[in-house]
Design a protein around this motif. Structure first.
Motif, PDB file in Angstrom:
ATOM      1  N   ALA A  52      27.774  34.717  37.136  1.00  0.00           N
ATOM      2  CA  ALA A  52      27.629  35.637  38.270  1.00  0.00           C
ATOM      3  C   ALA A  52      28.364  35.114  39.499  1.00  0.00           C
ATOM      4  O   ALA A  52      29.050  35.870  40.199  1.00  0.00           O
ATOM      5  N   LYS A  53      28.253  33.819  39.760  1.00  0.00           N
ATOM      6  CA  LYS A  53      28.943  33.209  40.906  1.00  0.00           C
ATOM      7  C   LYS A  53      30.455  33.247  40.691  1.00  0.00           C
ATOM      8  O   LYS A  53      31.222  33.553  41.614  1.00  0.00           O
ATOM      9  N   ALA A  54      30.892  32.971  39.467  1.00  0.00           N
ATOM     10  CA  ALA A  54      32.317  33.003  39.151  1.00  0.00           C
ATOM     11  C   ALA A  54      32.874  34.409  39.356  1.00  0.00           C
ATOM     12  O   ALA A  54      33.942  34.584  39.954  1.00  0.00           O
ATOM     13  N   GLU A  55      32.156  35.415  38.893  1.00  0.00           N
ATOM     14  CA  GLU A  55      32.616  36.797  39.061  1.00  0.00           C
ATOM     15  C   GLU A  55      32.695  37.170  40.538  1.00  0.00           C
ATOM     16  O   GLU A  55      33.668  37.794  40.981  1.00  0.00           O
ATOM     17  N   ALA A  56      31.709  36.772  41.306  1.00  0.00           N
ATOM     18  CA  ALA A  56      31.729  37.039  42.750  1.00  0.00           C
ATOM     19  C   ALA A  56      32.916  36.345  43.418  1.00  0.00           C
ATOM     20  O   ALA A  56      33.597  36.938  44.267  1.00  0.00           O
ATOM     21  N   ASP A  57      33.182  35.099  43.027  1.00  0.00           N
ATOM     22  CA  ASP A  57      34.324  34.364  43.589  1.00  0.00           C
ATOM     23  C   ASP A  57      35.646  35.032  43.220  1.00  0.00           C
ATOM     24  O   ASP A  57      36.540  35.168  44.056  1.00  0.00           O
ATOM     25  N   LEU A  58      35.777  35.460  41.968  1.00  0.00           N
ATOM     26  CA  LEU A  58      37.001  36.106  41.514  1.00  0.00           C
ATOM     27  C   LEU A  58      37.249  37.417  42.255  1.00  0.00           C
ATOM     28  O   LEU A  58      38.373  37.725  42.658  1.00  0.00           O
ATOM     29  N   LYS A  59      36.194  38.189  42.463  1.00  0.00           N
ATOM     30  CA  LYS A  59      36.333  39.444  43.207  1.00  0.00           C
ATOM     31  C   LYS A  59      36.732  39.168  44.652  1.00  0.00           C
ATOM     32  O   LYS A  59      37.560  39.889  45.217  1.00  0.00           O
ATOM     33  N   ALA A  60      36.180  38.121  45.234  1.00  0.00           N
ATOM     34  CA  ALA A  60      36.560  37.746  46.602  1.00  0.00           C
ATOM     35  C   ALA A  60      38.027  37.332  46.652  1.00  0.00           C
ATOM     36  O   ALA A  60      38.745  37.665  47.607  1.00  0.00           O
ATOM     37  N   MET A  61      38.494  36.620  45.627  1.00  0.00           N
ATOM     38  CA  MET A  61      39.906  36.227  45.561  1.00  0.00           C
ATOM     39  C   MET A  61      40.803  37.470  45.527  1.00  0.00           C
ATOM     40  O   MET A  61      41.840  37.512  46.201  1.00  0.00           O
ATOM     41  N   CYS A  62      40.391  38.457  44.760  1.00  0.00           N
ATOM     42  CA  CYS A  62      41.168  39.688  44.657  1.00  0.00           C
ATOM     43  C   CYS A  62      41.185  40.428  45.992  1.00  0.00           C
ATOM     44  O   CYS A  62      42.239  40.882  46.439  1.00  0.00           O
ATOM     45  N   ASP A  63      40.025  40.549  46.602  1.00  0.00           N
ATOM     46  CA  ASP A  63      39.925  41.276  47.866  1.00  0.00           C
ATOM     47  C   ASP A  63      40.702  40.601  48.990  1.00  0.00           C
ATOM     48  O   ASP A  63      41.250  41.271  49.864  1.00  0.00           O
ATOM     49  N   LYS A  64      40.773  39.271  48.953  1.00  0.00           N
ATOM     50  CA  LYS A  64      41.412  38.536  50.047  1.00  0.00           C
ATOM     51  C   LYS A  64      42.882  38.220  49.814  1.00  0.00           C
ATOM     52  O   LYS A  64      43.636  38.056  50.771  1.00  0.00           O
ATOM     53  N   LEU A  65      43.314  38.120  48.548  1.00  0.00           N
ATOM     54  CA  LEU A  65      44.678  37.651  48.302  1.00  0.00           C
ATOM     55  C   LEU A  65      45.401  38.335  47.140  1.00  0.00           C
ATOM     56  O   LEU A  65      46.535  38.756  47.285  1.00  0.00           O
ATOM     57  N   LEU A  66      44.768  38.416  45.994  1.00  0.00           N
ATOM     58  CA  LEU A  66      45.488  38.781  44.777  1.00  0.00           C
ATOM     59  C   LEU A  66      45.818  40.258  44.642  1.00  0.00           C
ATOM     60  O   LEU A  66      46.754  40.620  43.921  1.00  0.00           O
ATOM     61  N   ALA A  67      45.057  41.136  45.304  1.00  0.00           N
ATOM     62  CA  ALA A  67      45.295  42.573  45.198  1.00  0.00           C
ATOM     63  C   ALA A  67      45.312  43.207  46.583  1.00  0.00           C
ATOM     64  O   ALA A  67      44.564  42.793  47.469  1.00  0.00           O
ATOM     65  N   ASN A  68      46.178  44.171  46.738  1.00  0.00           N
ATOM     66  CA  ASN A  68      46.175  44.994  47.944  1.00  0.00           C
ATOM     67  C   ASN A  68      45.294  46.196  47.620  1.00  0.00           C
ATOM     68  O   ASN A  68      45.749  47.158  47.010  1.00  0.00           O
ATOM     69  N   THR A  69      44.035  46.127  48.007  1.00  0.00           N
ATOM     70  CA  THR A  69      43.055  47.125  47.581  1.00  0.00           C
ATOM     71  C   THR A  69      43.297  48.517  48.156  1.00  0.00           C
ATOM     72  O   THR A  69      42.639  49.467  47.746  1.00  0.00           O
ATOM     73  N   VAL A  70      44.243  48.650  49.070  1.00  0.00           N
ATOM     74  CA  VAL A  70      44.607  49.973  49.573  1.00  0.00           C
ATOM     75  C   VAL A  70      45.374  50.742  48.494  1.00  0.00           C
ATOM     76  O   VAL A  70      45.148  51.933  48.300  1.00  0.00           O
TER      77      VAL A  70
END
Length: 79
Positions: A52-70
């Motif tokens: 659960a912590k790993a998934e939360a960290d991975l999603k945070a990585m995506c939101d902050k750096l890996l994906a342009n969520t727009v």
């Protein structure tokens, strides 16, 4: 713990690289290829053992750096 993040353009967002790949495939004789959409894949190895912590960290990585969520969607898979 290993994870894979797949980032793709949202539907409706123009994908000029995908269009170029589609055109190139046709030029190489691959007929019948429909729409091509390109994306990115990130393989990440984490020291975290709590899923659960790993998934939360991975999603945070995506939101902050890996994906342009727009303009991009992402999917997280934990192996």
């Amino acid at each position: 713990m290993k994870a894979r993040i797949t980032v793709t353009l949202k539907n409706g967002v123009l994908d000029p690289q995908g269009k170029a790949i589609e055109h190139a495939l046709s030029g190489l004789g691959f007929d019948g290829v429909g729409q091509v959409r390109q994306g990115k894949v990130f393989d990440v190895e984490l020291a975290e053992t709590d899923t659960a912590k790993a998934e939360a960290d991975l999603k945070a990585m995506c939101d902050k750096l890996l994906a342009n969520t727009v303009i991009e969607n992402y999917a997280v898979e934990i192996a």
